[in-house]
Design a protein around this motif. Structure first.
Motif, PDB file in Angstrom:
ATOM      1  N   TYR B  11       0.860  -1.194   0.000  1.00 17.15           N
ATOM      2  CA  TYR B  11       0.000   0.000   0.000  1.00 17.15           C
ATOM      3  C   TYR B  11       0.883   1.225   0.000  1.00 17.15           C
ATOM      4  CZ  TYR B  11      -4.164  -2.748   1.011  1.00 17.15           C
ATOM      5  OH  TYR B  11      -5.186  -3.627   0.926  1.00 17.15           O
ATOM      6  N   ASN B  49      -9.191 -10.142   1.077  1.00 21.42           N
ATOM      7  CA  ASN B  49      -9.707  -9.248   0.031  1.00 21.42           C
ATOM      8  C   ASN B  49      -9.184  -9.639  -1.339  1.00 21.42           C
ATOM      9  OD1 ASN B  49     -11.219  -7.768   1.805  1.00 21.42           O
ATOM     10  ND2 ASN B  49      -9.627  -6.242   2.170  1.00 21.42           N
ATOM     11  N   LEU B  54     -11.658  -8.379  -4.166  1.00 21.36           N
ATOM     12  CA  LEU B  54     -12.094  -7.043  -3.772  1.00 21.36           C
ATOM     13  C   LEU B  54     -10.910  -6.090  -3.887  1.00 21.36           C
ATOM     14  CD1 LEU B  54     -14.192  -7.917  -0.598  1.00 21.36           C
ATOM     15  CD2 LEU B  54     -15.007  -7.479  -2.909  1.00 21.36           C
ATOM     16  N   ASP B  55      -9.717  -6.667  -3.910  1.00 23.97           N
ATOM     17  CA  ASP B  55      -8.502  -5.863  -3.983  1.00 23.97           C
ATOM     18  C   ASP B  55      -7.574  -6.560  -4.975  1.00 23.97           C
ATOM     19  OD1 ASP B  55      -6.801  -3.833  -3.450  1.00 23.97           O
ATOM     20  OD2 ASP B  55      -6.687  -4.199  -1.282  1.00 23.97           O
ATOM     21  N   GLU B  74     -13.063  -4.408 -13.830  1.00 17.88           N
ATOM     22  CA  GLU B  74     -14.093  -4.353 -12.788  1.00 17.88           C
ATOM     23  C   GLU B  74     -15.264  -5.268 -13.148  1.00 17.88           C
ATOM     24  OE1 GLU B  74     -14.124  -2.840  -9.970  1.00 17.88           O
ATOM     25  OE2 GLU B  74     -12.627  -1.248 -10.037  1.00 17.88           O
ATOM     26  N   ARG B  75     -15.555  -5.311 -14.441  1.00 11.12           N
ATOM     27  CA  ARG B  75     -16.696  -6.089 -14.892  1.00 11.12           C
ATOM     28  C   ARG B  75     -16.451  -7.586 -14.690  1.00 11.12           C
ATOM     29  NH1 ARG B  75     -19.394  -7.769 -19.398  1.00 11.12           N
ATOM     30  NH2 ARG B  75     -17.445  -7.993 -20.550  1.00 11.12           N
ATOM     31  N   ALA B  78     -16.456  -8.474 -11.021  1.00  9.49           N
ATOM     32  CA  ALA B  78     -17.819  -8.530 -10.499  1.00  9.49           C
ATOM     33  C   ALA B  78     -18.468  -9.852 -10.884  1.00  9.49           C
ATOM     34  CB  ALA B  78     -18.630  -7.356 -11.031  1.00  9.49           C
ATOM     35  N   LYS B  79     -18.198 -10.269 -12.110  1.00  6.68           N
ATOM     36  CA  LYS B  79     -18.808 -11.511 -12.600  1.00  6.68           C
ATOM     37  C   LYS B  79     -18.288 -12.707 -11.800  1.00  6.68           C
ATOM     38  CE  LYS B  79     -19.226 -14.100 -16.946  1.00  6.68           C
ATOM     39  NZ  LYS B  79     -18.145 -15.103 -16.904  1.00  6.68           N
ATOM     40  N   ARG B  81     -16.876 -12.712  -8.845  1.00  7.11           N
ATOM     41  CA  ARG B  81     -17.347 -12.618  -7.459  1.00  7.11           C
ATOM     42  C   ARG B  81     -18.750 -13.168  -7.339  1.00  7.11           C
ATOM     43  NH1 ARG B  81     -14.770  -7.505  -6.965  1.00  7.11           N
ATOM     44  NH2 ARG B  81     -16.627  -6.423  -7.666  1.00  7.11           N
ATOM     45  N   ASN B  82     -19.589 -12.747  -8.277  1.00 10.27           N
ATOM     46  CA  ASN B  82     -20.988 -13.153  -8.226  1.00 10.27           C
ATOM     47  C   ASN B  82     -21.130 -14.654  -8.404  1.00 10.27           C
ATOM     48  OD1 ASN B  82     -23.756 -13.541  -9.936  1.00 10.27           O
ATOM     49  ND2 ASN B  82     -23.940 -11.953  -8.378  1.00 10.27           N
ATOM     50  N   PHE B  87     -19.546 -13.821   0.334  1.00 12.45           N
ATOM     51  CA  PHE B  87     -18.873 -13.063   1.397  1.00 12.45           C
ATOM     52  C   PHE B  87     -19.715 -13.027   2.666  1.00 12.45           C
ATOM     53  CE2 PHE B  87     -17.042 -11.140  -2.419  1.00 12.45           C
ATOM     54  CZ  PHE B  87     -15.705 -11.144  -2.094  1.00 12.45           C
ATOM     55  N   PHE B  89     -19.352 -10.898   6.373  1.00 10.43           N
ATOM     56  CA  PHE B  89     -18.528  -9.869   7.021  1.00 10.43           C
ATOM     57  C   PHE B  89     -18.829  -9.765   8.511  1.00 10.43           C
ATOM     58  CE2 PHE B  89     -19.434  -8.615   2.654  1.00 10.43           C
ATOM     59  CZ  PHE B  89     -18.153  -8.472   2.135  1.00 10.43           C
TER      60      PHE B  89
END
Lengths: 415, 230
Positions: B11, B49, B54-55, B74-75, B78-79, B81-82, B87, B89
Motif C-alpha cells: 500500500y 480481500n 475485492l482488492d 471491474e466487470r 464482479a462476474k 465474485r458473483n 462473502f 462480514f
C-alpha cells in the motif's frame, strides 16, 4: 428497452428512502411548476394582447390629413387640406398594390344626434365603404353591412353598433327594416355590428351609426371630402411600401411638398403587429430563460443531493459491488434513479402547474383585460418533459460517476 | 481450488509505503475448511480481500478454480465474485433499507434472475437458516445472530465455490458465535470451500486447517488434530 426488474429495484430504493427522495425531487417540482405557470401567464398575456387587435387585417394602414408644415407652389405653410374623392381615382389607378381602399368621413357625436320614437342617444356618425368590412372585420349580429348598391344609389340606410341597438330598440326586437333618425334625417337599419377588436377608428364602433359613404357626403353637405382612409396591401406586398407610395401620390395630387413629413398622417398595422410580435417573443424568451434557469437550479440541487447520497450510500454500493454488481450496473442504477425522480417530480410540477392555470383560466373567463385564457400547449408540455429527461440524466451523471469509482473494498472496510 | 504463488501487495501513501503481503504461497483444496489467524496489521484481511477479488495484488499469481485472477477488469471481477464467491462480514453488511428477503435475493438480481423466481429461492434459503418468519423484517429489527444468518444465506444463494468470512463472529456473543460456526461447518460439509479470517481461538478450532500469518508472511499451517482424529 424497459427493464421492469431494474425499475422495481430502483423503485424500492426510492420509496424506502422517502424523505431523501422528496428532498431531492422538490427542486425539480418547483422549477417545473414555475416554468409552466410562467409560460401559461405569458401565453395569456399574448392572447390578451392579440385579442385587442383581433379582426384587423394585419396588412392594413390608415391615413389622415394634417396641416402642411412647409410652403409649396405658392401655398403657405400650415394650410388645412382634405383628401377628396378624386384622390381615390388617382390612388386606384397609379398604385396597383392596393387591395382594398375604404375612405371614411365622420360627423361627431353631438348631443342626442340619433333618435327613434322616444329613445335618443349621442353616437358617432361615420360614412363608410363596403371595403371597410374587409379591413376591420365586423361581426354582424343582425342583417348585413353596407354594400356597393347602397353606395351607388346613395341609399338612406345605416348599420348600427350593438349598444346603439340596445338603447334604441326594446330587447329582442328585430331592428332590420326599422327607421331611426340621424340628425333629423330618417335612415333604415340594415345591420347591427358587434366589434371584435379594441381598436376603434372614429369612435367606438359599438356606439356608432355607419352610413353609406356617398349618402353621408350628400345629406350632410360634406362635399367631396374624405376624412380618413383605411387600405390593405395586396397579398405578398408589404403594407409599409404601399403606404410610402400612397403618401407620395397624395402629396403630388394636393400640392404638398414631397419633403413635408407631417401633412399626411398615418399608421400601419404592420408596425403594430411587429411590435406585438417582438413583445411576445421577448416575453416568451424571458420566460423560457427564467424557467429553464429555475429547472437547471433544480437539477443542480438534484445533482448535489445525489452526490451527498452517493457518499452516504458508499457502503451500500460497495456491498452491491461485492455481490456482483458491475460498475455499469451501478451507474445505470444511479442515473435511472435520477431520471425517475426528476421525471416524477417534474410531472407532478407540470400537473400542479396546469391545474393552477386552468383554475386561473376559470377565474379570468369573463375578463376583457390583457390577460386571457392562460394555458400551455401540449407541445410545450411534451417539450418540458423531454427537457426534464435530459436534465435528469445530466443531474445523475456526476453522482453516477462518483458511485462508479467506489471500490467494493472501501465499502466493507471496518470503520 | 485456490492456488497462490508469490503474492505481494504494497500500500502506498504519499510519504510511506507499507509492504503488507510478502510473497504468500498457499494451496487450498476444494472443500477445505480453513481459518486464517494473525495479529491486526498482519495482512490477513488483505489476503482475504485479494482472495475475494475485492482488492488487487502487485506480483504473483492467483488461480481460482484454475482460472488466473490477474489484472481483472471491474466487470470481470464482479462476474467472478458473483459466480464463485460468497462473502460474510463482521458487520454483516446488509442493506439497511431492504428487508431480509430482498437482501438475500440481491446476488440473484445481479444474475438477472426474475424477481419472482429469486424471491422463491431466497425464501428457501431463509427457511434453511430458520428465518422464514423474519423474511419481511428490516435488518434493524433483527438480532446480530439473525443478521449474520441472513448474510450467510445471501452469501450462499448464488451457489458459490468459495465462502470467504471476515471475522464472521466478531460482533457476536459466544452463544451466537457457536451457532454461526455450526452453520458454517454444515455448509462446509455440503462441499463449499470455506475460509474464515478470525482472531478467536474457538473459531479457528472449528476449522480443519489454521494458517497463521505474521508480518505479511505465512508463519505456520497447522492441521487441527480434532479433525484428523475424526
Amino acid at each position: 428497452m424497459f427493464d421492469l426488474d431494474k425499475f422495481q429495484e430502483i423503485w424500492i430504493t426510492i420509496t424506502h428512502n422517502k424523505s431523501r427522495s422528496v428532498m431531492t425531487a422538490f427542486g425539480i417540482f418547483w422549477g417545473m411548476f414555475m416554468l409552466v405557470a410562467m409560460v401559461g401567464a405569458g401565453v395569456a398575456l399574448e392572447r390578451g394582447i392579440s385579442s385587442q387587435i383581433e379582426g384587423f387585417a394585419t396588412n392594413s394602414c390608415f391615413i389622415w390629413t394634417n396641416p402642411t408644415s412647409m410652403p409649396y407652389k405658392g401655398f403657405r405653410k400650415g394650410r388645412f387640406w382634405n383628401m377628396e374623392n378624386k384622390d381615390l381615382q388617382i390612388l386606384k389607378s397609379t398604385i396597383p398594390e392596393i387591395q382594398y381602399m375604404a375612405p371614411m368621413i365622420f360627423a361627431g357625436n353631438t348631443n342626442n344626434n340619433v333618435t327613434r320614437n322616444d329613445k335618443a342617444g349621442s353616437y358617432h356618425i361615420k360614412g363608410n365603404f363596403p371595403a371597410y368590412n374587409q379591413i376591420d372585420n365586423q361581426k354582424l349580429i343582425f342583417g348585413r353591412y353596407i354594400n356597393d348598391v347602397d353606395i351607388a344609389e346613395k341609399r338612406k340606410v345605416c348599420v348600427i353598433g350593438e349598444r346603439v341597438y340596445e338603447v334604441l330598440f326594446p330587447h329582442g326586437e328585430n331592428p332590420i327594416g326599422k327607421s331611426i333618425q340621424v340628425k333629423s334625417i330618417y335612415f333604415q337599419v340594415i345591420g347591427v355590428t358587434r366589434s371584435n377588436a379594441n381598436i376603434n377608428i372614429g369612435g367606438d364602433s359599438m356606439e356608432s351609426v355607419v352610413l353609406p359613404f356617398s349618402t353621408m357626403q350628400q345629406v350632410f353637405n360634406m362635399g367631396n371630402s374624405i376624412h380618413f382612409m383605411a387600405m390593405t396591401a395586396q397579398p405578398g406586398v408589404k403594407v409599409s411600401e404601399v403606404e410610402k407610395k400612397v403618401y407620395a401620390a397624395l402629396k403630388t395630387a394636393n400640392n404638398i411638398s414631397p419633403d413635408d413629413s407631417t401633412a399626411v398622417g398615418g399608421m400601419n398595422m404592420e408596425d403594430q403587429f411587429t411590435m406585438f410580435l417582438y413583445l411576445g417573443i421577448g416575453i416568451a424568451s424571458l420566460i423560457w430563460i427564467v424557467g429553464l434557469g429555475t429547472l437547471l437550479a433544480g437539477a443542480v440541487g438534484v445533482s448535489n443531493i445525489m452526490l451527498v447520497t452517493v457518499r452516504e450510500r458508499t457502503r451500500e454500493i460497495g456491498i452491491r459491488r461485492a455481490l456482483g454488481a458491475t460498475p455499469r450496473v451501478i451507474v445505470s442504477q444511479i442515473l435511472t434513479e435520477s431520471v425517475v425522480l426528476t421525471l416524477m417530480a417534474g410531472t407532478a410540477g407540470l400537473m400542479f402547474g396546469v391545474g393552477i392555470l386552468s383554475l386561473a383560466g376559470k377565474l379570468l373567463e369573463n375578463s376583457t383585460g390583457i390577460i386571457k385564457d392562460p394555458q400551455i400547449g401540449f407541445g410545450v408540455g411534451a417539450g418540458a418533459l423531454l427537457i426534464l429527461l435530459i436534465i435528469g440524466t445530466l443531474a445523475g451523471f456526476i453522482p453516477a460517476n462518483r458511485a462508479m469509482k467506489i471500490k467494493p473494498i472501501e465499502a466493507i472496510r471496518e470503520e | 481450488m485456490i492456488k497462490l504463488s508469490g503474492i505481494n501487495k504494497t500500500y502506498y501513501t504519499e510519504a510511506t509505503s507499507l509492504h503488507v503481503l510478502k510473497g504468500i504461497d498457499l494451496h487450498i483444496e476444494p472443500g477445505d475448511y480453513v481459518s486464517i489467524m494473525g495479529a491486526s496489521g498482519s495482512g490477513k484481511s488483505t489476503l482475504l480481500n485479494i482472495l475475494g477479488m475485492l482488492d488487487n495484488y502487485d506480483t504473483g499469481d492467483y488461480y481460482l478454480n484454475n482460472i488466473l485472477m490477474k489484472d481483472l477488469s471491474e466487470r470481470q471481477a464482479a462476474k467472478y465474485r458473483n459466480e464463485m464467491i460468497g462473502f460474510v462480514f463482521q458487520s454483516f453488511n446488509l442493506i439497511n433499507f431492504k428487508n431480509a428477503l430482498e437482501n438475500v435475493a440481491l446476488p440473484l438480481y445481479y444474475r438477472k434472475i426474475s424477481r419472482k423466481k429469486r424471491n422463491i429461492i431466497a425464501m428457501e434459503y431463509l427457511d434453511k437458516m430458520g428465518l422464514k418468519d423474519w423474511a419481511y423484517h428490516l435488518p434493524s429489527e433483527m438480532s446480530g445472530g439473525q443478521k449474520q444468518r441472513v448474510a450467510i444465506a445471501r452469501a450462499i444463494i448464488s451457489g458459490p465455490k468459495v465462502l470467504l468470512a471476515d471475522e464472521p463472529t466478531g460482533a457476536l456473543d459466544s452463544k451466537t458465535t457457536e451457532e454461526v460456526m455450526q452453520l458454517l461447518t454444515e455448509l462446509n460439509k455440503s462441499g463449499i470451500t470455506t475460509i474464515i479470517v478470525t482472531h478467536e481461538k474457538s473459531v479457528a478450532e472449528a476449522t480443519k486447517k489454521v494458517i497463521h500469518i505474521k508480518d505479511g508472511m505465512i508463519e505456520t499451517i497447522e492441521s487441527n488434530s480434532k479433525h484428523l482424529n475424526s
